[in-house]
Design a protein around this motif. Structure first.
Motif, mmCIF file in Angstrom:
data_model
loop_
_atom_site.group_PDB
_atom_site.id
_atom_site.type_symbol
_atom_site.label_atom_id
_atom_site.label_comp_id
_atom_site.label_asym_id
_atom_site.label_seq_id
_atom_site.Cartn_x
_atom_site.Cartn_y
_atom_site.Cartn_z
ATOM 1 N N ALA A 103 60.186 87.928 -12.886
ATOM 2 C CA ALA A 103 60.749 86.979 -11.928
ATOM 3 C C ALA A 103 62.152 86.553 -12.308
ATOM 4 C CB ALA A 103 59.844 85.748 -11.817
ATOM 5 N N THR A 104 62.662 86.980 -13.462
ATOM 6 C CA THR A 104 63.972 86.560 -13.944
ATOM 7 C C THR A 104 65.040 87.492 -13.415
ATOM 8 O OG1 THR A 104 63.002 85.640 -15.941
ATOM 9 C CG2 THR A 104 65.369 86.097 -15.969
ATOM 10 N N ILE A 105 66.086 86.890 -12.836
ATOM 11 C CA ILE A 105 67.180 87.632 -12.237
ATOM 12 C C ILE A 105 68.449 87.392 -13.041
ATOM 13 C CG2 ILE A 105 68.608 87.941 -10.175
ATOM 14 C CD1 ILE A 105 65.768 88.937 -9.911
ATOM 15 N N GLY A 106 69.210 88.483 -13.294
ATOM 16 C CA GLY A 106 70.504 88.391 -13.957
ATOM 17 C C GLY A 106 71.481 89.311 -13.284
ATOM 18 N N GLY A 107 72.659 89.497 -13.915
ATOM 19 C CA GLY A 107 73.627 90.407 -13.353
ATOM 20 C C GLY A 107 74.972 89.763 -13.152
#
Length: 631
Positions: A64-68
């Motif tokens: 569920a963790t979003i990065g970028g």
């Protein structure tokens, strides 16, 4: 490491510049419910005085963790540096916040964004809002707006059969298909791309949003080239053969033969000679075919097995066997022990009592064939138990015989001469005398007996004499001559009988002459009284066309009122037609020719004629004669 670039955003306070890290490359195509990938879109600020910006996000996803990272630009300003994002994705809702590389937001005159988007898996889009993260004195403006992002994602399959129709479907906006990451050649536009592929390849797809084309996203297509490389044929026992197939290019391949059921094994056994079609097919539907012809061998087989039941009540029947094929000498047995050699494919017939038998045939290669045969129980031959003989009556050939038979194998046939047989046991219209009757059954068994048909007396018509009736008149006669009995009377109508055998004043027609004796026996004879109409037509042999009123014309005369003339022609002595008439209906006394068509000097001598008429009884007839012209 990446290169350095400048990220610029327009705010009410003026141009803000932030130094961020630009990451090279393009993220790969993602899986369902995974936000990772390259997203291209546009932002629409709530304040109409602010510019519309393109927005790109290269997202990473770990659960569920979003990065970028994210970048912004507008049509008049190149993309600036990177902002780093962090957030969460759950229940199709994506939220993330921008920050600098160190995770902070304390950059002078820079406003980072707080983004909330809804994911649509059908269109692969993220739509929602963004808002400035208010952080005085670094970000002193509370602005924001709407944002929409789109991701290129392959919706169709990635594996296809060689040269089969391929229909590729991707998501995104204003899609373009290229042959290389450098976009060397444009292959197609639009979300759907239909083609055929001879080998595995990688296509490169871009999308364009707000006049900005994205980097090319690679789409790898795997082409299955299923091939049958080799077909090996091996002999088996009893003239059968086996086929083993070697195929490459597919996985979990199944094989079938001549449209039969599919199997995982590449080997087919127990095959006779002939042409076969082998099909190799993988689970994806790719297939390859190969014809193979097996040279026909001659397998061991029974050609005929004939069981003949015991005939005519005997104790034993016969079994006859013929066979062919196999290897070397053939032999046959009833008990699989005492074998008899076949000569020219035939075995000496076996004499056996009724019953069921198992025949075993084998060749020198120990190939074996069996067949069950039954010999039916014995049936007694036919027996003539009685012959009923019925005498003739009234001296006629009307005697009869009725045969009564027991036993015999059906069907039974019957004969009086041993040559001609009939299916019925009754013989009729027989003369008096002694006969030898025979009965024969289906096995050829026969029985015979003599029988005598008694004689009788009665009238017999020896001769019927007739004279013709003249045309249109009832003046014919019939005379009957009979013998064989006494007290004879005669009749032509079967009702009125007379003692005289002569009948006069009879009209032309068909009659049945009957003779009856004193005991009531009757003899019959059919006879016709013909009609003579040919002699009823009269033409003179001469006439004199001199105008004296006597015999000036050739006239026709006949009984009755009218007659049909089918044609009349007159010939001179050289055979030339000098006069003719077309068909017409004449009255008695009508003129046929007056010779006035001839020159006066030629009205003399003899002339031939042909007259075609239809007699009054309807009979066609031709008269030929000569007529003399007298001056």
């Amino acid at each position: 490491m990446g290169t350095m670039a400048v990220l610029k955003r327009w705010m009410s306070g003026g141009l803000i510049t932030v130094t961020l890290l630009v990451m090279p490359g393009v993220m790969p195509v993602s899986f369902a419910q995974d936000m990772a990938g390259f997203w291209l879109g546009v932002t629409y600020p709530t304040d109409p005085n602010n510019d519309i910006y393109n927005y790109t996000a290269s997202l990473t996803s770990s659960g569920a963790t979003i990065g970028g990272t994210a970048r912004t630009a507008n049509p008049t300003l190149a993309f600036g540096g990177l902002a780093y994002v962090s957030g969460r994705f759950a229940n199709n809702q994506l939220t993330f916040k921008e920050a600098n590389r160190n995770g902070g937001r304390n950059d002078q005159n820079i406003c980072y964004w707080d983004v909330a988007l809804t994911y649509d898996p059908v269109t692969e889009s993220l739509k929602g809002t963004y808002a400035n993260i208010y952080n005085p004195p670094y970000c002193s403006e509370r602005g924001g707006g709407k944002m929409e992002l789109y991701r290129i994602r392959l919706k169709s399959g990635t594996t296809y059969c060689k040269n089969a129709p391929v229909s590729l479907n991707v998501t995104g906006q204003a899609i373009r298909w290229y042959d290389s990451p450098q976009k060397t050649r444009l292959l197609a536009t639009g979300s759907l791309y239909a083609t055929t592929l001879p080998q595995s390849t990688t296509l490169y797809v871009t999308q364009t949003v707000y006049n900005t084309e994205s980097p090319a996203v690679p789409i790898a297509i795997d082409v299955i080239d299923l091939k049958i490389n080799e077909v090996a044929v091996a002999p088996e026992s009893c003239g059968r053969q086996a086929i083993t197939v070697s195929a490459t290019g597919g996985t979990n391949v199944e094989y079938s033969l001549n449209g039969g059921p599919a199997q995982r094994s590449p080997t087919f056994t127990n095959l006779a000679g002939g042409t076969y079609t082998i099909v190799a097919r993988d689970p994806g539907g790719c297939q390859a075919t190969r014809p193979v012809t097996l040279t026909a061998t001659d397998p061991l087989r029974f050609n005929t097995v004939t069981a003949t039941p015991p005939r005519c009540g005997s104790a034993t029947g016969q079994i006859s066997v013929s066979a062919s094929g196999g290897t070397g000498q053939l032999s046959v047995a009833f008990d699989n022990r005492n074998y008899l050699i076949l000569n020219a494919g035939m075995a000496t017939p076996f004499n056996v009592p009724p019953g069921s038998y198992t025949l075993t045939m084998k060749d020198e290669g120990n190939c074996v064939q069996t067949q069950v045969v039954s010999v039916l129980a014995s049936v007694a031959g036919p027996k003539l138990t009685a012959v009923q003989a019925n005498s003739t009556t009234c001296g006629q050939d009307n005697g009869s015989l009725l045969l009564r038979v027991a036993d015999g194998r059906q069907p039974l046939t019957y004969s009086l001469d041993g040559t001609t047989y009939q299916p019925l046991p009754t013989f009729t219209d027989l003369k008096s005398g002694t006969y030898t009757v025979l009965v024969r059954d289906a096995d050829g068994c026969a029985d015979t007996r003599s029988a005598t048909i008694g004689a009788s007396s009665g009238p017999r018509i020896e001769q019927v004499s007739v004279t013709r009736a003249n045309c249109g008149l009832a003046d014919g006669t019939m005379s009957i001559r009979a013998s064989g009995s006494t007290g004879l009377t005669y009749s032509l109508d079967g009702t009125t009988f007379q003692p005289s055998p002569d009948f006069t004043a009879k009209a032309p027609g068909s009659y049945t002459a009957l003779v009856r004796d004193g005991t009531g026996c009757v003899a019959r004879y059919g006879a016709d009284i013909p009609e003579n109409c040919r002699d009823a037509v009269y033409l003179p042999t001469a006439f004199s066309p001199n105008g004296d009123g006597q015999n000036d014309e050739l006239t026709i005369r006949f009984p009755g009122e009218r007659m049909t003339i089918n044609g009349f022609r007159v010939f001179n002595r050289w055979g030339s037609v000098v006069f003719s008439l077309d068909p017409f209906t004449a009255r008695s006394g009508d003129t046929l020719w007056d010779a006035m068509n001839l020159p006066a000097q030629n009205r003399t001598g003899s002339f031939a004629y042909v007259l075609d008429i239809e007699l009054t009884n309807g009979e066609p007839f031709t008269y030929r004669g000569t007529v003399t012209i007298i001056r």
